[in-house]
Design a protein around this motif. Sequence first.
Motif, PDB file in Angstrom:
ATOM      1  N   ARG A  68      47.250  30.583  14.519  1.00  0.00           N
ATOM      2  CA  ARG A  68      47.980  29.311  14.573  1.00  0.00           C
ATOM      3  C   ARG A  68      49.389  29.516  15.143  1.00  0.00           C
ATOM      4  N   LEU A  69      50.061  30.601  14.730  1.00  0.00           N
ATOM      5  CA  LEU A  69      51.404  30.907  15.230  1.00  0.00           C
ATOM      6  C   LEU A  69      51.382  31.168  16.728  1.00  0.00           C
ATOM      7  N   ALA A  70      50.373  31.901  17.197  1.00  0.00           N
ATOM      8  CA  ALA A  70      50.295  32.230  18.625  1.00  0.00           C
ATOM      9  C   ALA A  70      50.010  30.998  19.476  1.00  0.00           C
ATOM     10  N   LEU A  71      49.221  30.064  18.947  1.00  0.00           N
ATOM     11  CA  LEU A  71      48.956  28.835  19.697  1.00  0.00           C
ATOM     12  C   LEU A  71      50.209  27.963  19.783  1.00  0.00           C
ATOM     13  N   ASP A  72      51.016  27.955  18.704  1.00  0.00           N
ATOM     14  CA  ASP A  72      52.256  27.153  18.705  1.00  0.00           C
ATOM     15  C   ASP A  72      53.326  27.774  19.588  1.00  0.00           C
ATOM     16  N   ASN A  73      53.374  29.096  19.633  1.00  0.00           N
ATOM     17  CA  ASN A  73      54.422  29.780  20.389  1.00  0.00           C
ATOM     18  C   ASN A  73      53.856  31.075  20.942  1.00  0.00           C
ATOM     19  N   ALA A  74      53.528  31.083  22.245  1.00  0.00           N
ATOM     20  CA  ALA A  74      52.919  32.262  22.867  1.00  0.00           C
ATOM     21  C   ALA A  74      53.845  33.464  22.819  1.00  0.00           C
ATOM     22  N   ALA A  75      55.162  33.227  22.706  1.00  0.00           N
ATOM     23  CA  ALA A  75      56.134  34.327  22.691  1.00  0.00           C
ATOM     24  C   ALA A  75      56.521  34.719  21.266  1.00  0.00           C
ATOM     25  N   TRP A  76      55.593  34.596  20.327  1.00  0.00           N
ATOM     26  CA  TRP A  76      55.883  34.929  18.936  1.00  0.00           C
ATOM     27  C   TRP A  76      56.275  36.398  18.795  1.00  0.00           C
ATOM     28  N   HIS A  77      57.053  36.679  17.747  1.00  0.00           N
ATOM     29  CA  HIS A  77      57.507  38.041  17.511  1.00  0.00           C
ATOM     30  C   HIS A  77      56.865  38.582  16.238  1.00  0.00           C
ATOM     31  N   PRO A  78      56.478  39.862  16.226  1.00  0.00           N
ATOM     32  CA  PRO A  78      55.924  40.460  15.004  1.00  0.00           C
ATOM     33  C   PRO A  78      56.866  40.333  13.809  1.00  0.00           C
ATOM     34  N   GLU A  79      58.189  40.331  14.095  1.00  0.00           N
ATOM     35  CA  GLU A  79      59.161  40.235  12.999  1.00  0.00           C
ATOM     36  C   GLU A  79      59.032  38.914  12.227  1.00  0.00           C
ATOM     37  N   THR A  80      58.517  37.896  12.911  1.00  0.00           N
ATOM     38  CA  THR A  80      58.336  36.612  12.242  1.00  0.00           C
ATOM     39  C   THR A  80      57.420  36.770  11.034  1.00  0.00           C
ATOM     40  N   LEU A  81      56.464  37.672  11.143  1.00  0.00           N
ATOM     41  CA  LEU A  81      55.500  37.874  10.068  1.00  0.00           C
ATOM     42  C   LEU A  81      55.927  38.987   9.115  1.00  0.00           C
ATOM     43  N   THR A  82      56.454  40.069   9.654  1.00  0.00           N
ATOM     44  CA  THR A  82      56.793  41.212   8.798  1.00  0.00           C
ATOM     45  C   THR A  82      58.070  40.991   7.999  1.00  0.00           C
ATOM     46  N   GLU A  83      59.043  40.288   8.614  1.00  0.00           N
ATOM     47  CA  GLU A  83      60.318  40.088   7.927  1.00  0.00           C
ATOM     48  C   GLU A  83      60.388  38.723   7.239  1.00  0.00           C
TER      49      GLU A  83
ATOM     50  N   ASP B 180      43.983  36.833   1.974  1.00  0.00           N
ATOM     51  CA  ASP B 180      43.087  37.868   2.475  1.00  0.00           C
ATOM     52  C   ASP B 180      43.230  38.015   3.984  1.00  0.00           C
ATOM     53  N   ALA B 181      42.468  38.974   4.553  1.00  0.00           N
ATOM     54  CA  ALA B 181      42.601  39.306   5.976  1.00  0.00           C
ATOM     55  C   ALA B 181      42.241  38.120   6.866  1.00  0.00           C
ATOM     56  N   ARG B 182      41.217  37.330   6.477  1.00  0.00           N
ATOM     57  CA  ARG B 182      40.813  36.187   7.299  1.00  0.00           C
ATOM     58  C   ARG B 182      41.913  35.125   7.321  1.00  0.00           C
ATOM     59  N   ALA B 183      42.519  34.894   6.171  1.00  0.00           N
ATOM     60  CA  ALA B 183      43.588  33.892   6.111  1.00  0.00           C
ATOM     61  C   ALA B 183      44.791  34.332   6.951  1.00  0.00           C
ATOM     62  N   ARG B 184      45.124  35.631   6.894  1.00  0.00           N
ATOM     63  CA  ARG B 184      46.241  36.120   7.717  1.00  0.00           C
ATOM     64  C   ARG B 184      45.919  35.994   9.204  1.00  0.00           C
ATOM     65  N   ALA B 185      44.641  36.269   9.570  1.00  0.00           N
ATOM     66  CA  ALA B 185      44.248  36.134  10.970  1.00  0.00           C
ATOM     67  C   ALA B 185      44.379  34.677  11.425  1.00  0.00           C
ATOM     68  N   GLN B 186      43.975  33.744  10.567  1.00  0.00           N
ATOM     69  CA  GLN B 186      44.103  32.329  10.916  1.00  0.00           C
ATOM     70  C   GLN B 186      45.572  31.934  11.086  1.00  0.00           C
ATOM     71  N   GLU B 187      46.426  32.431  10.195  1.00  0.00           N
ATOM     72  CA  GLU B 187      47.853  32.102  10.291  1.00  0.00           C
ATOM     73  C   GLU B 187      48.459  32.666  11.565  1.00  0.00           C
TER      74      GLU B 187
ATOM     75  N   ARG C 241      57.859  36.497   6.648  1.00  0.00           N
ATOM     76  CA  ARG C 241      56.741  36.114   5.778  1.00  0.00           C
ATOM     77  C   ARG C 241      56.255  37.263   4.894  1.00  0.00           C
ATOM     78  N   GLY C 242      56.883  38.401   5.019  1.00  0.00           N
ATOM     79  CA  GLY C 242      56.606  39.505   4.103  1.00  0.00           C
ATOM     80  C   GLY C 242      55.325  40.266   4.356  1.00  0.00           C
ATOM     81  N   TRP C 243      54.791  40.202   5.576  1.00  0.00           N
ATOM     82  CA  TRP C 243      53.581  40.970   5.883  1.00  0.00           C
ATOM     83  C   TRP C 243      53.939  42.437   6.046  1.00  0.00           C
ATOM     84  N   SER C 244      53.023  43.312   5.667  1.00  0.00           N
ATOM     85  CA  SER C 244      53.208  44.737   5.956  1.00  0.00           C
ATOM     86  C   SER C 244      52.691  45.025   7.366  1.00  0.00           C
TER      87      SER C 244
ATOM     88  N   ALA D 265      45.093  41.920  11.041  1.00  0.00           N
ATOM     89  CA  ALA D 265      44.915  40.583  11.602  1.00  0.00           C
ATOM     90  C   ALA D 265      44.713  40.658  13.117  1.00  0.00           C
ATOM     91  N   LEU D 266      45.498  41.512  13.782  1.00  0.00           N
ATOM     92  CA  LEU D 266      45.347  41.692  15.232  1.00  0.00           C
ATOM     93  C   LEU D 266      43.970  42.266  15.568  1.00  0.00           C
TER      94      LEU D 266
END
Length: 330
Positions: A12-27, A2-9, A29-32, A39-40
């Motif tokens: 967590r990704l942003a805390l681990d790597n401040a320079a995260w890329h949207p492609e990490t999630l869309t490509e 659900d939306a809350r779980a995606r927001a948490q994920e 992990r299969g997010w639309s 989530a944003l």
Amino acid sequence: MDARARAQELYRLALDNAAWHPETLTENRGWSGTELAEALRLLGELGLFVPSSDNRNGWTALAPDTALRKLLLDEEQHTNALLNTVRQTRSSLARVLADFQPVHARDLASVQMEVVNGMANVSAVLEDASRRAEEEVLSLHPGRALPAGIIEAGLERDRIVLGRGVRMRTIHLSSAATAPHMTAYLRRLNGAGAHVRTAHTLPLRLIVVDHSLAIVPASQTSDGEIAAVVLRGETLVGVFRGIFEHCWASATVLTESATDSPEGDWHPTGRHRELVRMLAGGLTDEAMARKLGVSERTVRRLVSELTERLGTASRFQAGVCAVRLGWLDD
């Protein structure tokens, strides 16, 4: 997920790597794109993500305690802004009253005051006032949203007044205007030809008819029934007109109205309808005033209101637009 779980994920990704890329999630992990945007949005509303030009992804993740402090600070600033508005309104109101208060004794002697008790009697006064109106009705409504039944009865009375060509300006409390039935009522009122605005604060409930009648609340009776004070006399009524004009100048125009375009729900009735027919017939101001039984000044005001509502620059264009809208078909 659900939306809350995606927001948490995402958090967590942003805390681990401040320079995260949207492609990490869309490509990977299969997010639309919609799921990422949701989530944003959720993280932004909670203050955990703030816009940042330092990161290519456009966001910086904050610690929860930092986000909470920021949310509280924003709310404090908003509250302080409202308090400042109340103080400014009180100060301005005092200045307005000071300009009109020192009236001559003969002016005060001409003022008539009547206290009316009970819902039925107050309603009768309002009905009588609406029938007496010739030029303009002004009103302030600072209270919470009224019940739908009372709103519908008031709307019908207002439509009759507007149908006679009487100008109507009203200001409602912003918080009350968000109630669904109030939102619909205000838009319908605007569509009927009234001028509607909203404000965060209003000093008192008030109805002013033309330049000689004002109605304000009085303290409830010992039986708990409502009461009103009816004031007659241009000098004192002028004070309340001044209060209204001060509130009107700082109020916000109602948006998303049914009258945003000439093709909205508004149709000419009463004197406006007769005016459309006479304009199409090429009558002069003098002739129209004689037929309507009003002054030429009133005719010019009615023509101005009609052209403003149609969004036209001349009487001729107003006539053309009226024909196109089918106002002269019957």
